[in-house]
Design a protein around this motif. Sequence first.
Motif, PDB file in Angstrom:
ATOM      1  N   VAL A 161      -0.293 -31.173  26.682  1.00  0.00           N
ATOM      2  CA  VAL A 161       0.071 -31.122  27.038  1.00  0.00           C
ATOM      3  C   VAL A 161       0.686 -30.301  26.334  1.00  0.00           C
ATOM      4  O   VAL A 161       1.690 -29.297  26.695  1.00  0.00           O
ATOM      5  CB  VAL A 161       1.297 -32.308  27.263  1.00  0.00           C
ATOM      6  CG1 VAL A 161       2.487 -32.448  27.711  1.00  0.00           C
ATOM      7  CG2 VAL A 161       0.024 -33.864  27.903  1.00  0.00           C
ATOM      8  N   SER A 162       1.095 -29.933  25.206  1.00  0.00           N
ATOM      9  CA  SER A 162       1.680 -28.788  24.341  1.00  0.00           C
ATOM     10  C   SER A 162       1.197 -27.449  25.019  1.00  0.00           C
ATOM     11  O   SER A 162       2.538 -26.619  25.327  1.00  0.00           O
ATOM     12  CB  SER A 162       1.921 -28.939  23.215  1.00  0.00           C
ATOM     13  OG  SER A 162       2.657 -28.013  22.212  1.00  0.00           O
ATOM     14  N   ARG A 163      -0.287 -27.245  25.000  1.00  0.00           N
ATOM     15  CA  ARG A 163      -0.432 -25.607  25.200  1.00  0.00           C
ATOM     16  C   ARG A 163      -0.116 -24.803  26.833  1.00  0.00           C
ATOM     17  O   ARG A 163       0.069 -24.498  27.276  1.00  0.00           O
ATOM     18  CB  ARG A 163      -2.233 -25.763  24.988  1.00  0.00           C
ATOM     19  CG  ARG A 163      -2.145 -24.649  25.463  1.00  0.00           C
ATOM     20  CD  ARG A 163      -3.565 -24.272  25.071  1.00  0.00           C
ATOM     21  NE  ARG A 163      -4.713 -23.256  25.415  1.00  0.00           N
ATOM     22  CZ  ARG A 163      -5.562 -22.987  26.154  1.00  0.00           C
ATOM     23  NH1 ARG A 163      -6.835 -23.512  25.775  1.00  0.00           N
ATOM     24  NH2 ARG A 163      -6.003 -21.645  26.016  1.00  0.00           N
ATOM     25  N   ALA A 164      -0.254 -26.535  27.684  1.00  0.00           N
ATOM     26  CA  ALA A 164       0.469 -26.444  29.222  1.00  0.00           C
ATOM     27  C   ALA A 164       1.479 -25.933  29.417  1.00  0.00           C
ATOM     28  O   ALA A 164       1.950 -25.074  30.139  1.00  0.00           O
ATOM     29  CB  ALA A 164      -0.627 -27.784  29.965  1.00  0.00           C
ATOM     30  N   ALA A 165       2.151 -26.703  28.420  1.00  0.00           N
ATOM     31  CA  ALA A 165       3.895 -26.203  29.157  1.00  0.00           C
ATOM     32  C   ALA A 165       3.957 -25.058  28.066  1.00  0.00           C
ATOM     33  O   ALA A 165       5.150 -24.837  28.485  1.00  0.00           O
ATOM     34  CB  ALA A 165       4.556 -27.327  27.707  1.00  0.00           C
ATOM     35  N   ASP A 166       3.416 -24.793  27.110  1.00  0.00           N
ATOM     36  CA  ASP A 166       3.668 -23.262  27.075  1.00  0.00           C
ATOM     37  C   ASP A 166       2.959 -22.226  27.664  1.00  0.00           C
ATOM     38  O   ASP A 166       3.935 -20.974  28.676  1.00  0.00           O
ATOM     39  CB  ASP A 166       3.310 -22.947  25.543  1.00  0.00           C
ATOM     40  CG  ASP A 166       3.940 -23.923  24.504  1.00  0.00           C
ATOM     41  OD1 ASP A 166       4.927 -24.405  23.972  1.00  0.00           O
ATOM     42  OD2 ASP A 166       3.012 -23.490  23.126  1.00  0.00           O
ATOM     43  N   TYR A 167       2.125 -22.394  28.143  1.00  0.00           N
ATOM     44  CA  TYR A 167       1.894 -21.422  29.455  1.00  0.00           C
ATOM     45  C   TYR A 167       2.038 -21.774  30.494  1.00  0.00           C
ATOM     46  O   TYR A 167       2.929 -20.484  30.839  1.00  0.00           O
ATOM     47  CB  TYR A 167       0.383 -21.654  29.104  1.00  0.00           C
ATOM     48  CG  TYR A 167      -0.305 -21.449  30.198  1.00  0.00           C
ATOM     49  CD1 TYR A 167      -1.335 -19.991  29.765  1.00  0.00           C
ATOM     50  CD2 TYR A 167      -0.417 -21.447  31.719  1.00  0.00           C
ATOM     51  CE1 TYR A 167      -1.406 -19.027  31.397  1.00  0.00           C
ATOM     52  CE2 TYR A 167      -1.045 -20.612  33.243  1.00  0.00           C
ATOM     53  CZ  TYR A 167      -1.885 -19.806  32.209  1.00  0.00           C
ATOM     54  OH  TYR A 167      -2.491 -18.650  33.907  1.00  0.00           O
ATOM     55  N   LEU A 168       2.937 -22.479  31.259  1.00  0.00           N
ATOM     56  CA  LEU A 168       3.708 -23.282  32.462  1.00  0.00           C
ATOM     57  C   LEU A 168       4.819 -22.638  32.157  1.00  0.00           C
ATOM     58  O   LEU A 168       6.056 -22.290  33.018  1.00  0.00           O
ATOM     59  CB  LEU A 168       3.396 -24.108  32.896  1.00  0.00           C
ATOM     60  CG  LEU A 168       2.602 -25.221  33.383  1.00  0.00           C
ATOM     61  CD1 LEU A 168       2.223 -26.234  33.639  1.00  0.00           C
ATOM     62  CD2 LEU A 168       1.643 -23.505  34.551  1.00  0.00           C
ATOM     63  N   GLN A 169       6.281 -22.725  30.709  1.00  0.00           N
ATOM     64  CA  GLN A 169       7.002 -21.683  30.719  1.00  0.00           C
ATOM     65  C   GLN A 169       8.005 -23.621  31.333  1.00  0.00           C
ATOM     66  O   GLN A 169       8.859 -23.066  31.396  1.00  0.00           O
ATOM     67  CB  GLN A 169       7.320 -21.276  30.830  1.00  0.00           C
ATOM     68  CG  GLN A 169       6.459 -19.650  30.065  1.00  0.00           C
ATOM     69  CD  GLN A 169       6.951 -18.358  30.547  1.00  0.00           C
ATOM     70  OE1 GLN A 169       8.057 -18.139  31.197  1.00  0.00           O
ATOM     71  NE2 GLN A 169       6.164 -17.212  29.839  1.00  0.00           N
ATOM     72  N   ASP A 222       9.049 -27.806  30.415  1.00  0.00           N
ATOM     73  CA  ASP A 222       9.033 -28.695  30.094  1.00  0.00           C
ATOM     74  C   ASP A 222       8.214 -29.937  29.342  1.00  0.00           C
ATOM     75  O   ASP A 222       7.709 -30.188  30.647  1.00  0.00           O
ATOM     76  CB  ASP A 222      10.177 -29.911  29.725  1.00  0.00           C
ATOM     77  CG  ASP A 222      10.989 -30.380  30.836  1.00  0.00           C
ATOM     78  OD1 ASP A 222      10.771 -31.573  30.926  1.00  0.00           O
ATOM     79  OD2 ASP A 222      10.322 -29.540  31.921  1.00  0.00           O
ATOM     80  N   ARG A 223       7.553 -29.960  28.165  1.00  0.00           N
ATOM     81  CA  ARG A 223       6.555 -31.573  27.637  1.00  0.00           C
ATOM     82  C   ARG A 223       6.919 -32.030  28.765  1.00  0.00           C
ATOM     83  O   ARG A 223       6.086 -32.955  29.203  1.00  0.00           O
ATOM     84  CB  ARG A 223       6.483 -31.210  26.333  1.00  0.00           C
ATOM     85  CG  ARG A 223       6.260 -30.422  25.673  1.00  0.00           C
ATOM     86  CD  ARG A 223       6.430 -31.184  23.527  1.00  0.00           C
ATOM     87  NE  ARG A 223       5.713 -32.451  23.577  1.00  0.00           N
ATOM     88  CZ  ARG A 223       4.252 -32.583  23.427  1.00  0.00           C
ATOM     89  NH1 ARG A 223       3.600 -31.435  22.882  1.00  0.00           N
ATOM     90  NH2 ARG A 223       4.059 -33.669  23.194  1.00  0.00           N
ATOM     91  N   ALA A 224       7.321 -32.718  29.258  1.00  0.00           N
ATOM     92  CA  ALA A 224       8.037 -33.902  30.262  1.00  0.00           C
ATOM     93  C   ALA A 224       7.768 -34.104  31.157  1.00  0.00           C
ATOM     94  O   ALA A 224       6.667 -35.040  31.902  1.00  0.00           O
ATOM     95  CB  ALA A 224       9.051 -34.614  29.765  1.00  0.00           C
ATOM     96  N   SER A 225       8.182 -32.903  31.832  1.00  0.00           N
ATOM     97  CA  SER A 225       6.981 -33.003  33.348  1.00  0.00           C
ATOM     98  C   SER A 225       5.814 -31.994  33.823  1.00  0.00           C
ATOM     99  O   SER A 225       5.595 -32.444  34.032  1.00  0.00           O
ATOM    100  CB  SER A 225       8.393 -32.349  34.514  1.00  0.00           C
ATOM    101  OG  SER A 225       8.509 -30.324  33.893  1.00  0.00           O
ATOM    102  N   VAL A 226       5.518 -31.643  32.777  1.00  0.00           N
ATOM    103  CA  VAL A 226       4.513 -30.997  32.772  1.00  0.00           C
ATOM    104  C   VAL A 226       2.999 -32.523  32.181  1.00  0.00           C
ATOM    105  O   VAL A 226       2.215 -33.070  32.871  1.00  0.00           O
ATOM    106  CB  VAL A 226       4.117 -30.198  31.579  1.00  0.00           C
ATOM    107  CG1 VAL A 226       2.482 -29.427  31.752  1.00  0.00           C
ATOM    108  CG2 VAL A 226       4.487 -28.651  32.070  1.00  0.00           C
ATOM    109  N   SER A 227       3.695 -33.354  31.058  1.00  0.00           N
ATOM    110  CA  SER A 227       3.052 -34.941  30.596  1.00  0.00           C
ATOM    111  C   SER A 227       2.603 -35.494  32.547  1.00  0.00           C
ATOM    112  O   SER A 227       1.742 -35.580  31.990  1.00  0.00           O
ATOM    113  CB  SER A 227       3.120 -35.317  29.853  1.00  0.00           C
ATOM    114  OG  SER A 227       2.943 -36.525  29.651  1.00  0.00           O
TER     115      SER A 227
END
Length: 186
Positions: A97-105, A107-112
């Motif tokens: 989740v963290s890596r995806a949130a960083d890649y997509l720029q 927030d972690r909650a919406s990416v999760s």
Amino acid sequence: MSKHDAKIDFIEAQETQLADEDKLPHFPANGEDLRDFRESLIQRFIQTQIKLEHQIYLDKKKWSENDEISRWTFATPNRQMLFWMFAVEDIGEGFSVSRAADYLQRDRASVSKDLSELHALKYILRNTKEGYQRYYLPSQRLLNNAAWYSNYYVDLTLSLTEDKNRGAFFEYRSAERDYFKLQEKA
């Protein structure tokens, strides 16, 4: 150009030095003609771009009506990029989740939330390797769809690029960019 080189201004020569019967047809008379020419090219290009965007819109709309994963993916630009993120080469052990949130720029909650939904659709899978169970990997289905969509997009773009109105602006803009790059170096 050295200071001894003569500068050629054929537009001026065409207008002032040639007899009417020697003048080239369909030739600019001044800089305003060239501006009008450029604007004509971009207007014709825009019309082909509209055709491209409209066809993609109609196709995505149709796919979304008939396919659950298309409906999910095409619902937002964020989801579309999440889809493409998993097709990136060499993602190692996958995306947390963290890596995806960083890649997509994002927030972690919406990416999760998006990752959980995509996982529920079996479009991405949990990494089963020890120590990486929190990472997601693409399914073969996702990779196949990415390859299919890439082929679709290239075919559609090529079919419109064959339109001389589209190709003319690409060629003109390419020449313009080359010219101005050289001017920056001078």
